[in-house]
Design an enzyme around this catalytic site. Structure first.
Site, PDB file in Angstrom:
ATOM      1  N   HIS A  80      -3.620   5.854   4.138  1.00 54.40           N
ATOM      2  CA  HIS A  80      -4.407   4.748   3.579  1.00 54.40           C
ATOM      3  C   HIS A  80      -3.892   3.391   4.040  1.00 54.40           C
ATOM      4  O   HIS A  80      -4.646   2.564   4.563  1.00 54.40           O
ATOM      5  CB  HIS A  80      -4.377   4.831   2.051  1.00 54.40           C
ATOM      6  CG  HIS A  80      -5.286   3.883   1.356  1.00 54.40           C
ATOM      7  ND1 HIS A  80      -4.870   2.649   0.902  1.00 54.40           N
ATOM      8  CD2 HIS A  80      -6.587   3.979   1.015  1.00 54.40           C
ATOM      9  CE1 HIS A  80      -5.887   2.029   0.321  1.00 54.40           C
ATOM     10  NE2 HIS A  80      -6.935   2.819   0.363  1.00 54.40           N
ATOM     11  N   ASP A 114       0.822  -1.198   0.000  1.00 51.02           N
ATOM     12  CA  ASP A 114       0.000   0.000   0.000  1.00 51.02           C
ATOM     13  C   ASP A 114       0.867   1.264   0.000  1.00 51.02           C
ATOM     14  O   ASP A 114       1.958   1.269  -0.562  1.00 51.02           O
ATOM     15  CB  ASP A 114      -0.925  -0.033   1.229  1.00 51.02           C
ATOM     16  CG  ASP A 114      -2.271   0.609   0.991  1.00 51.02           C
ATOM     17  OD1 ASP A 114      -2.313   1.849   0.824  1.00 51.02           O
ATOM     18  OD2 ASP A 114      -3.288  -0.103   0.968  1.00 51.02           O
ATOM     19  N   SER A 133     -11.310  -0.741  -0.757  1.00 52.17           N
ATOM     20  CA  SER A 133     -10.059  -0.927  -0.020  1.00 52.17           C
ATOM     21  C   SER A 133     -10.345  -1.475   1.368  1.00 52.17           C
ATOM     22  O   SER A 133      -9.714  -2.437   1.828  1.00 52.17           O
ATOM     23  CB  SER A 133      -9.316   0.407   0.110  1.00 52.17           C
ATOM     24  OG  SER A 133      -8.764   0.834  -1.097  1.00 52.17           O
TER      25      SER A 133
END
Length: 308
Positions: free
Chosen positions: A84, A50, A246
């Protein structure tokens, strides 16, 4: 590869860390407290490929195995450029300490890999390790699950070959189906590659999110609507009402970690098969839905079933 970022929709006031767990509605919906009596994901390592993972948040202290990333592929793995990757890690294995997010598999451990994603400068992206090399390195490690909450609409031969190699090494791989169902609904990679489990996002009622891509890419569904997430790379506050495949991918990865921990001798295919067999659906198992695949993940049904 461009990231499928779980962007806040209709950005609400930042959630105070103290009440962020109350916004993780899927923990109670999935009866996490009951599952944790049987399995917490202990002994299972999950690679989070990620934007990087910040191991210093209260919820991730002691949960991130930074030293297990090969030095040749270490590229700011602990310097999350957007928040994220850290959100994904907390959704999977967060301890919940300090009022932070609680992971669905808090006994699991995270191995962080930062790749070139949207939001990086061109110079940063060019320095990032090749995705195919990252996947191959994970394949050669003792990580069991690869969480890929990112995507692009371009097919790469080397990434496909790396994924095939990882599958041969008994790795279970999850990726988001995409967040642009209301516009292009293009198939995305890595979710569309063979051997990768594509995950769509559902809300509290089990309905698929309007943004969640649909089609043959979708294999399973998991909670990913109106959930909390870190607002940005400053890690000062969480945002509420975040939507994204996600997040659904992270919940699916954590679900697999719970099962694999309870059945350490199982293969990746056995873990996946149990998730498919027990998924929540109102249609025949042999005719997957375009929107929810084989159904909504219900790891509790595996953990409480004595036949497994």
């Amino acid at each position: 590869l461009g990231a499928l970022m779980a962007l806040p929709v209709g950005l609400a006031p930042s959630a105070a860390a103290a009440d962020v767990q109350s916004q993780q509605w899927y923990l109670s919906a999935m009866k996490a407290d009951e599952m944790w009596k049987t399995s917490t994901g202990k002994g299972v390592k999950v690679a989070v490929v990620d934007s990087g993972v910040n191991p210093s948040t209260p919820s991730l202290q002691g949960q991130v195995l930074v030293d297990e990333v090969p030095k040749s592929l270490a590229y700011g793995d602990t310097q999350d450029i957007s928040g994220h990757g850290t959100t994904m890690a907390e959704e999977i294995a967060g301890s919940g300490h300090g009022g932070g997010m609680k992971g669905l598999a808090p006994g699991a451990k995270i191995v962080p890999y930062r790749i070139g994603l949207r939001g990086m400068s061109l110079a940063q992206a060019n320095k990032a390790p090749d995705v195919a090399k990252v996947i191959r390195a994970i394949a050669d490690s003792d990580v069991k699950i690869i969480n890929m909450s990112f995507g692009d609409d371009i097919y790469y031969d080397d990434v496909q070959a790396a994924i095939k190699y990882a599958a041969s090494k008994d790795k279970l791989m999850f990726a988001g189906s995409g967040n642009d169902a209301e516009t292009t609904n293009k198939k995305t990679y890595p979710a569309s590659y063979p051997y990768v489990v594509g995950v769509s996002a559902v809300d509290k009622t089990g309905a698929v999110g309007k943004f969640s891509n649909h089609g043959f890419t979708v294999d399973l569904a998991a909670p990913g609507v109106n959930v909390p997430a870190w607002c940005n790379e400053s890690f000062r506050s969480y945002c509420s009402h975040v939507n994204g495949t996600s997040d659904a991918t992270a919940v699916a990865s954590a679900s697999a970690a719970l099962i694999w921990s309870a059945h350490p001798d199982w293969t990746a295919n056995q873990v996946l098969r149990s998730l498919i067999d027990t998924a929540g659906r109102e249609w025949p198992k042999d005719t997957p839905s375009n929107y929810l695949g084989y159904g909504i993940v219900r790891p509790r049904k595996v953990l409480e079933n004595p036949h497994y």
